[in-house]
Design a protein around this motif. Sequence first.
Motif, short mmCIF file in Angstrom:
data_model
loop_
_atom_site.label_atom_id
_atom_site.label_comp_id
_atom_site.label_asym_id
_atom_site.label_seq_id
_atom_site.Cartn_x
_atom_site.Cartn_y
_atom_site.Cartn_z
N LEU A 14 0.61 -2.77 0.89
CA LEU A 14 -0.82 -3.07 1.37
C LEU A 14 -0.78 -3.49 2.83
CD1 LEU A 14 -3.65 -3.25 -0.13
CD2 LEU A 14 -3.06 -5.84 -0.12
N LYS A 15 0.41 -4.07 3.18
CA LYS A 15 0.47 -4.53 4.68
C LYS A 15 0.94 -3.61 5.55
CE LYS A 15 1.27 -9.39 3.59
NZ LYS A 15 2.46 -10.73 3.82
N LEU A 16 1.76 -2.81 5.02
CA LEU A 16 2.49 -1.82 6.02
C LEU A 16 1.62 -0.39 5.90
CD1 LEU A 16 6.35 -2.53 5.41
CD2 LEU A 16 4.85 -3.41 7.04
N ILE A 37 -3.50 -1.09 4.26
CA ILE A 37 -4.45 -1.47 5.19
C ILE A 37 -4.47 -0.85 6.87
CG2 ILE A 37 -4.98 -3.60 6.60
CD1 ILE A 37 -4.78 -5.24 3.98
N PHE A 91 -9.84 -8.32 2.88
CA PHE A 91 -9.77 -7.85 4.18
C PHE A 91 -11.14 -7.79 4.67
CE2 PHE A 91 -9.81 -4.49 7.18
CZ PHE A 91 -8.89 -4.51 8.18
N VAL A 113 -6.21 -9.96 -2.64
CA VAL A 113 -6.00 -9.74 -1.23
C VAL A 113 -7.26 -9.22 -0.66
CG1 VAL A 113 -4.64 -8.90 1.12
CG2 VAL A 113 -3.37 -9.37 -1.13
N ASN A 158 2.41 -5.64 -2.22
CA ASN A 158 2.21 -6.45 -1.29
C ASN A 158 2.58 -5.67 -0.08
OD1 ASN A 158 1.23 -8.91 -0.28
ND2 ASN A 158 3.43 -9.73 -0.31
N VAL A 159 3.87 -5.30 -0.20
CA VAL A 159 4.48 -4.55 1.00
C VAL A 159 3.56 -3.42 1.33
CG1 VAL A 159 6.47 -3.39 1.98
CG2 VAL A 159 6.91 -5.32 0.48
#
Length: 601
Positions: free
Chosen positions: A127-129, A132, A7, A5, A124-125
């Motif tokens: 990272l997003k919540l 990041i 960014f 991922v 994945n969860v």
Amino acid sequence: MSKNVLFHEDREFDLSIEELWGLLSDTNHFNQYIGLFPVQFSPFTYENNILHRKAEGKALGLVKNAWSEHAFEWVKNSHYVIERIYSIGPVSRALWTVSLERINENRTRLILEADFTIRNLLGNVGLKLIIIPQLRRIFPYSLLYIENKSSDEPRPQKKQMITVNSERLNLIVSRFRETFSNEDMIHSLIHMIKTHNDDEVSHIKPLQWAHDRGYEKLETIEMFLLATKAGLLDQQWSLMCPNCRVSKEQTISLRLLNNTVHCDLCGVDYEVNFDRYVEMRFVINPSIRKTEEKLFCLNGPMNSPHVVAQTRIPSGESRMMNLAKWPQELRLRVLKFNHSVQFDQGYHEGSGVLTYTEELGFNTDLMRLVNEVTIHNNAPYEIVVVLEETKWDSFALTAREVTSLQLFRDLFATEVLSPEQQIGVGEMTILFTDLKGSTKLYEAIGDALAYSDVKKHFDYLKKHIQTNHGTIIKTIGDSVMAGFYQDTLALGAVHAIQANIDELNSTLSQPVSIKIGFYSGPVIAVNANDILDYFGRTVNMAARIQNQSSGNDLVMSEQGYNDLLQTEDSKQLLTNYTATHFEASLQGIDGTLSLVRLNHI
């Protein structure tokens, strides 16, 4: 499941690139602010020919993460890069870069880039919540700093429950005010005690504190010493590594100092020296407020502010380092092995090449200062090369400086080394005085009056020595041995003593004259009858030079006189004196020495 991922985000801020770097390069403070978890770090070691340290912590206090953290890479006022390889946790690798681009003198672009390899769905969860969003807080963090710029601590602080024993604080502050009268400085100190987070008050550097708030250096040192005596603060002696300049040990007393200290990062044992390696810092007294020190990042640029650039060079690869952009005196050094390259004086156009091998280190230890240098790593392992300032930290309050202040001796008379210790101090100016004709004085006016006059003379000397930031080390009969951390301060004290001698004589039964001599050089600190004393060749020379004084004058070495002429304030002060150059043989010293006698015009 393995997935990469990427960014990227950037924004502009109304800050100079230097100021924004100063804010963001303190990664320990920033990581705490954005809500990252505390981390436990192991020492740097080599594994698979890569320098790294093990680290672990629990996200949200629950999810265990463990990783290998490589050495940071950075160029001051430009960028820093962090890479972590996770052995436990939902992410297997994280690489992020913080970069700065100058738009103009007062505006800078901040660029945040990241490359994550996630291990599973939880990664994945997370990272997003969580991850990041936490990293993106670098942008509001910078904005909040701009909003806070007018305060005495503009850096945003993580909200922390701070418990202060107000009753105890008020009692001690009322006592403290009896000894220190600058209310503005007292208010700033109390505000820090009540409001600043633990990481801000765990190892307070008074000279940094003074600089950030615009206070005078010596008055700040006085305040911190008096606050310690009153019980507001506790003193700490930090033992600093001479290479990486990071504190390796702390102790509350000089008596507890070890003669040698080990640095795992530099791989060296070094002897303690008052001149640089022992630094006085402060912490809030626990009876007023208990503090807890937690680590959130250990390897960032702010931990080594003297390093302007740091780069990793894998085995068999090369890296280029820019030398032209730095005005200060620099050297190259390899972490862990401490092979170094010095640069000669003067700047030369062009480029240079260095080769590093396991057997020899660098192929040279001296090279011309050029625009850029390319470093080839022929060792079978990664090397981490730093480009660092050779000048010592200007905000370090060293043991050499603080123990040469009369106030420190008056307040902490029992703060001495253990009896068996001898510690190098670096350069000091040692001054000796003698009361001329004191034997005749006792004969002429009797013991009682003479003793009273001698005591008044001691008080007079102490006043002028202390005013000029020196200290009386000891008295010997009717003589004084004093120390100063700069020769210019010693000259100021002598000028005050000899120029105002009529003031002293107006209080005495009979007029006196004072013989004075001083000499500068390295000394050794020892415990002598429970006082912090100095000995060595410099002390012997100062005592012998004082014997050449005739009274109402100052005698020093010709070299010392020439050194003083290089300083504008001292040069101006010396215009009040006639200088007589002469040669003398000193007792116990081989040959003759070129001396200068100064008489007030």
